[in-house]
Design a protein around this motif. Structure first.
Motif, PDB file in Angstrom:
ATOM      1  N   PRO A  14      -6.564  -5.538  -5.904  1.00 43.57           N
ATOM      2  CA  PRO A  14      -5.133  -5.702  -6.144  1.00 43.57           C
ATOM      3  C   PRO A  14      -4.621  -4.643  -7.126  1.00 43.57           C
ATOM      4  O   PRO A  14      -5.156  -4.514  -8.232  1.00 43.57           O
ATOM      5  CB  PRO A  14      -5.030  -7.104  -6.748  1.00 43.57           C
ATOM      6  N   THR A  15      -3.640  -3.895  -6.726  1.00 46.07           N
ATOM      7  CA  THR A  15      -3.091  -2.844  -7.579  1.00 46.07           C
ATOM      8  C   THR A  15      -1.757  -2.367  -7.020  1.00 46.07           C
ATOM      9  O   THR A  15      -1.506  -2.472  -5.817  1.00 46.07           O
ATOM     10  CB  THR A  15      -4.052  -1.638  -7.681  1.00 46.07           C
ATOM     11  N   CYS A  16      -0.925  -1.835  -7.907  1.00 43.06           N
ATOM     12  CA  CYS A  16       0.338  -1.206  -7.505  1.00 43.06           C
ATOM     13  C   CYS A  16       0.120   0.265  -7.163  1.00 43.06           C
ATOM     14  O   CYS A  16       1.081   0.982  -6.831  1.00 43.06           O
ATOM     15  CB  CYS A  16       1.356  -1.299  -8.638  1.00 43.06           C
ATOM     16  N   GLY A  17      -1.119   0.736  -7.266  1.00 40.77           N
ATOM     17  CA  GLY A  17      -1.429   2.158  -7.199  1.00 40.77           C
ATOM     18  C   GLY A  17      -0.828   2.933  -6.056  1.00 40.77           C
ATOM     19  O   GLY A  17      -0.145   3.941  -6.251  1.00 40.77           O
ATOM     20  N   ALA A  18      -1.092   2.500  -4.814  1.00 38.54           N
ATOM     21  CA  ALA A  18      -0.589   3.250  -3.659  1.00 38.54           C
ATOM     22  C   ALA A  18       0.925   3.178  -3.552  1.00 38.54           C
ATOM     23  O   ALA A  18       1.587   4.165  -3.244  1.00 38.54           O
ATOM     24  CB  ALA A  18      -1.230   2.722  -2.384  1.00 38.54           C
ATOM     25  N   CYS A  19       1.484   2.011  -3.829  1.00 35.97           N
ATOM     26  CA  CYS A  19       2.929   1.807  -3.697  1.00 35.97           C
ATOM     27  C   CYS A  19       3.722   2.752  -4.577  1.00 35.97           C
ATOM     28  O   CYS A  19       4.731   3.318  -4.155  1.00 35.97           O
ATOM     29  CB  CYS A  19       3.277   0.355  -4.020  1.00 35.97           C
ATOM     30  N   LEU A  20       3.280   2.943  -5.829  1.00 39.63           N
ATOM     31  CA  LEU A  20       4.045   3.779  -6.750  1.00 39.63           C
ATOM     32  C   LEU A  20       3.590   5.229  -6.751  1.00 39.63           C
ATOM     33  O   LEU A  20       4.082   6.051  -7.528  1.00 39.63           O
ATOM     34  CB  LEU A  20       4.003   3.210  -8.171  1.00 39.63           C
ATOM     35  N   GLY A  21       2.656   5.557  -5.863  1.00 36.27           N
ATOM     36  CA  GLY A  21       2.187   6.935  -5.805  1.00 36.27           C
ATOM     37  C   GLY A  21       1.297   7.303  -6.957  1.00 36.27           C
ATOM     38  O   GLY A  21       1.230   8.455  -7.379  1.00 36.27           O
ATOM     39  N   GLY A  22       0.574   6.314  -7.502  1.00 40.12           N
ATOM     40  CA  GLY A  22      -0.292   6.548  -8.643  1.00 40.12           C
ATOM     41  C   GLY A  22      -1.704   6.938  -8.244  1.00 40.12           C
ATOM     42  O   GLY A  22      -2.245   7.942  -8.704  1.00 40.12           O
ATOM     43  N   TYR A  23      -2.309   6.149  -7.373  1.00 35.13           N
ATOM     44  CA  TYR A  23      -3.647   6.424  -6.853  1.00 35.13           C
ATOM     45  C   TYR A  23      -3.930   5.442  -5.726  1.00 35.13           C
ATOM     46  O   TYR A  23      -3.058   4.676  -5.337  1.00 35.13           O
ATOM     47  CB  TYR A  23      -4.701   6.326  -7.958  1.00 35.13           C
TER      48      TYR A  23
END
Length: 425
Positions: A365-374
């Motif tokens: 679970p992470t916001c990574g891909a959605c916000l363009g982070g990783y």
């Protein structure tokens, strides 16, 4: 003249009857921070000379954007929140051991209650309005003021009433409803307004649909989105109470009066709605699935997840479509369950095996891909179908990449085809 739900929540918190346009100071029931925004709030809190949180049990930190850390900078950023949480012995601190995307995790933990006033230093804090709460995003320094005082100032917003009619057809979900609304009114069509969702269609919308809808009202500029509590809400709250040994507090349920004043009424016929695709580079750039199919849009990546559409219902939809099939050779697929509990439930139901066998990569679970982070960055001129909430320039990576927002059925079917297709055919 009667009141809307939002006006009633503020009236209850202000201990007086208030109207849209009034500025009120009220106590906050839940303040939400994350690993990106909380360090700014912590710095302001400490610079104020304050030693203790005003309401420690009403403050929550969720580590979800760059967790596990992607680099040294994100690790040091996370360290600030961790040290603060340990120093103040925070009851509601969620790190890797019990992780999830904040706007899915808090309702799951029974920490969001109907009638609450909730703020978070994340624009999609409005998600929690699905449970009949007033919930909105604010800046990090606003959050620090809440940490110091336990309250904050608000201008009570006017309310737009959205009347949904008809029964949704196959593969029409909350995502399509909110994308259609944003298409109709634009990215500033509800600027600093509450959006209240009503109508006979509500009975057909599960909590996953309602969370998706409330989550994206900010993409129309709204201050908050809100649904009245009904049997669906009550059932969800009962399940959360049973799973967590009770809810954080007793619900305070409000309903809009029949003579409540709305600044606008918008009607949407759900029965005749097709899946909606938001083309780059705005969530308001909505097109029908028929248009997208005609445009023959080859895709490089599919992403199913985020605080908008990373729930167990989304994984079930995707797995049902993808069982026994394979992701197209030139297409990548990333699946991000919104919480560890959802991850485990999907594993228990065999959904993970189906998705992985189909060729998907499953992340924590992470916001990574959605916000363009990783965990899923797009390269130059790559095209992605995503169940996320934003498709701005460079949102998920390269500034020349393109993001097409869609529901989970469209995303799954398109992964198999390697281009945007209609899951109904």
């Amino acid at each position: 003249m009667g009141q809307t739900i939002t006006e009633k929540i503020f009236s209850e918190h202000a201990n007086k009857k208030v109207r849209a346009g009034e500025i009120v100071r009220v106590d906050i029931d839940m303040i939400i921070g994350n690993d990106i925004t909380t360090p700014i709030s912590i710095r302001a809190f400490e610079e104020s000379g304050q030693k203790k949180l005003a309401r420690p049990d009403n403050f929550c930190i969720v580590m979800d954007h760059y967790i596990p850390a992607k680099d040294i900078a994100s690790a040091n950023q996370a360290k600030i929140s961790r040290e603060f949480a340990y120093k103040h012995d925070l009851k509601n601190f969620f790190d890797e051991k019990d992780m999830g995307i904040e706007h899915a995790l808090l309702p799951e933990k029974g920490l969001v209650i109907p009638g609450d006033v909730i703020i978070g230093a994340d624009s999609h804090t409005c998600t929690h309005g699905a449970l009949g709460a007033f919930s909105t995003g604010m800046g990090s320094t606003d959050i620090s003021f809440g940490m110091i005082t336990g309250g904050n100032w608000f201008k009570v917003p006017e309310t737009i009433k959205v009347e949904l009619s008809g029964k949704p057809a196959q593969h029409i979900y909350g995502k399509d409803i909110i994308l259609e609304l944003i298409r109709m009114i634009g990215v500033d069509g509800a600027l600093y307004k509450a959006i209240e969702f009503t109508g006979d269609s509500i009975q057909y919308l599960g909590m996953a649909d309602r969370f998706s809808i409330a989550n994206m009202v900010i993409e129309a500029g709204a201050k908050n989105g809100i649904f009245a509590v009904d049997e669906v809400t009550e059932s969800y709250l009962t399940e959360r109470a049973e799973a967590n040994g009770g809810l954080r507090a007793e619900p305070k349920i409000h309903y809009s009066d029949e003579d409540a004043e709305y600044c606008q009424v918008i009607k949407i016929d759900i029965a005749n709605l097709s899946p909606v695709i938001a083309y780059p580079f705005l969530p308001s750039n909505g097109k029908s699935i028929e248009q997208a199919v005609a445009d023959d849009l080859k895709i490089d990546q599919v992403m199913i997840g985020s605080c908008t559409n990373g729930r167990i219902e989304d994984l079930r939809i995707a797995a049902k479509i993808m069982e026994g099939k394979r992701v197209a050779r030139h297409t990548r697929m990333i699946v991000t369950p919104a919480t560890q509990k959802i991850f485990l439930q999907a594993q228990k139901e065999g959904l993970m095996e189906i998705l992985i066998n189909a060729g998907a990569v499953v992340s924590n679970p992470t916001c990574g891909a959605c916000l363009g982070g990783y965990m899923g960055i797009l390269g130059d001129q790559e095209r992605c179908v995503a169940t996320t909430n934003r498709n701005f320039v460079g949102r998920m990576g390269a500034r020349t990449s393109e993001i097409y927002l869609a529901n989970s059925a469209v995303a799954a079917a398109s992964a198999i085809a390697g281009k945007i297709v209609d899951p109904r055919t």
